[in-house]
Design a protein around this motif. Structure first.
Motif, PDB file in Angstrom:
ATOM      1  N   ASP A  70     -50.633  22.225  21.222  1.00 29.41           N
ATOM      2  CA  ASP A  70     -51.712  21.482  20.555  1.00 29.41           C
ATOM      3  C   ASP A  70     -51.794  21.826  19.072  1.00 29.41           C
ATOM      4  O   ASP A  70     -52.047  20.962  18.238  1.00 29.41           O
ATOM      5  CB  ASP A  70     -53.048  21.776  21.225  1.00 29.41           C
ATOM      6  N   LYS A  71     -51.592  23.096  18.734  1.00 25.20           N
ATOM      7  CA  LYS A  71     -51.712  23.517  17.337  1.00 25.20           C
ATOM      8  C   LYS A  71     -50.632  22.907  16.448  1.00 25.20           C
ATOM      9  O   LYS A  71     -50.758  22.891  15.241  1.00 25.20           O
ATOM     10  CB  LYS A  71     -51.708  25.035  17.222  1.00 25.20           C
ATOM     11  N   ASP A  72     -49.557  22.379  17.061  1.00 26.28           N
ATOM     12  CA  ASP A  72     -48.508  21.715  16.300  1.00 26.28           C
ATOM     13  C   ASP A  72     -48.718  20.199  16.235  1.00 26.28           C
ATOM     14  O   ASP A  72     -48.103  19.533  15.405  1.00 26.28           O
ATOM     15  CB  ASP A  72     -47.139  21.996  16.928  1.00 26.28           C
ATOM     16  N   VAL A  73     -49.550  19.661  17.110  1.00 29.20           N
ATOM     17  CA  VAL A  73     -49.739  18.214  17.188  1.00 29.20           C
ATOM     18  C   VAL A  73     -51.007  17.767  16.462  1.00 29.20           C
ATOM     19  O   VAL A  73     -50.971  16.880  15.621  1.00 29.20           O
ATOM     20  CB  VAL A  73     -49.792  17.746  18.661  1.00 29.20           C
ATOM     21  N   TYR A  74     -52.132  18.387  16.772  1.00 31.51           N
ATOM     22  CA  TYR A  74     -53.437  17.940  16.267  1.00 31.51           C
ATOM     23  C   TYR A  74     -53.786  18.667  14.978  1.00 31.51           C
ATOM     24  O   TYR A  74     -54.697  19.479  14.919  1.00 31.51           O
ATOM     25  CB  TYR A  74     -54.509  18.150  17.331  1.00 31.51           C
ATOM     26  N   ILE A  75     -53.052  18.360  13.915  1.00 28.29           N
ATOM     27  CA  ILE A  75     -53.235  18.991  12.612  1.00 28.29           C
ATOM     28  C   ILE A  75     -53.864  17.965  11.675  1.00 28.29           C
ATOM     29  O   ILE A  75     -53.385  16.828  11.559  1.00 28.29           O
ATOM     30  CB  ILE A  75     -51.887  19.487  12.057  1.00 28.29           C
ATOM     31  N   LEU A  76     -54.939  18.370  11.014  1.00 27.39           N
ATOM     32  CA  LEU A  76     -55.683  17.450  10.147  1.00 27.39           C
ATOM     33  C   LEU A  76     -54.808  16.861   9.044  1.00 27.39           C
ATOM     34  O   LEU A  76     -54.956  15.697   8.675  1.00 27.39           O
ATOM     35  CB  LEU A  76     -56.896  18.162   9.544  1.00 27.39           C
ATOM     36  N   GLY A  77     -53.856  17.625   8.550  1.00 26.06           N
ATOM     37  CA  GLY A  77     -52.973  17.122   7.503  1.00 26.06           C
ATOM     38  C   GLY A  77     -52.030  16.045   7.986  1.00 26.06           C
ATOM     39  O   GLY A  77     -51.455  15.302   7.179  1.00 26.06           O
TER      40      GLY A  77
END
Length: 190
Positions: free
Chosen positions: A71-78
């Motif tokens: 998830d930390k690699d997919v749902y990134i605000l940038g």
């Protein structure tokens, strides 16, 4: 009734909330602009999916291009897609606007009570407007969606709390309408 402390406090609180909503709008707009100008700044900022657990019905789904990615690699605000960014900006701006005008209408009601002009058409209209605004708030907050380069999530969250407030607002409008009719009858008998 001009010296009623509780009414004065309620009016001041409405003004403070309206000021805070304006400041929140400025903050959301600044964030919206900054994400577009410097998206690399947000490469490490993860977006968390909301899980509502109160009195509501919810349905949500998530998707990833590569199901094995974290998830930390997919749902990134940038990495948010432009159309999703614009959709969420306008959605949250509309929510802030609806809350702002709701507090404005509630402040009108408190002011009319303070000035002993309670049972008038303006007060009834204010309660009806509050009900309409809360229903719009309900509609705006019931759907959430964010699309990123590597996935996204969306969901429908139907909470009954705003609907209860809508119902109470329209009930208060009818109570004040009956009070206005009784006041008019009383004025005619004198």
């Amino acid at each position: 009734m001009t010296k009623n402390v509780l009414l004065n406090i309620a009016i001041v609180i409405c003004k403070i909330f309206r000021l805070l909503l304006v400041m929140a709008f400025i903050g959301v707009t600044a964030l919206f602009i900054h994400i577009q100008v410097d998206c690399d700044f947000y490469k490490e900022k993860e977006v968390h999916k909301s899980n509502y657990k109160n009195y509501n019905y919810s349905f949500s789904r998530t998707w990833k291009i590569d199901p094995k990615s974290a998830d930390k690699d997919v749902y990134i605000l940038g990495d948010i897609k432009a159309e999703s960014l614009y959709f969420n900006y306008f959605k949250y701006s509309a929510i802030l606007l609806v809350l702002f005008v709701s507090f404005k209408e509630f402040q009108k009601v408190m002011t009319s009570v303070k000035e002993v002009k309670t049972f008038r058409e303006e007060t009834i209209r204010s309660f009806r407007n509050i009900g309409k605004y809360i229903f719009i708030y309900f509609l705006l907050t019931s759907y959430n969606s964010m699309d990123f380069k590597l996935g996204g999530f969306s969901g429908t969250y139907i909470s009954i709390t705003p609907l209860i407030f809508v119902l109470l607002s329209f009930i208060m409008a009818e109570i004040f309408k009956e009070g206005m009719l009784l006041k008019q009858e009383n004025d005619l008998t004198i």
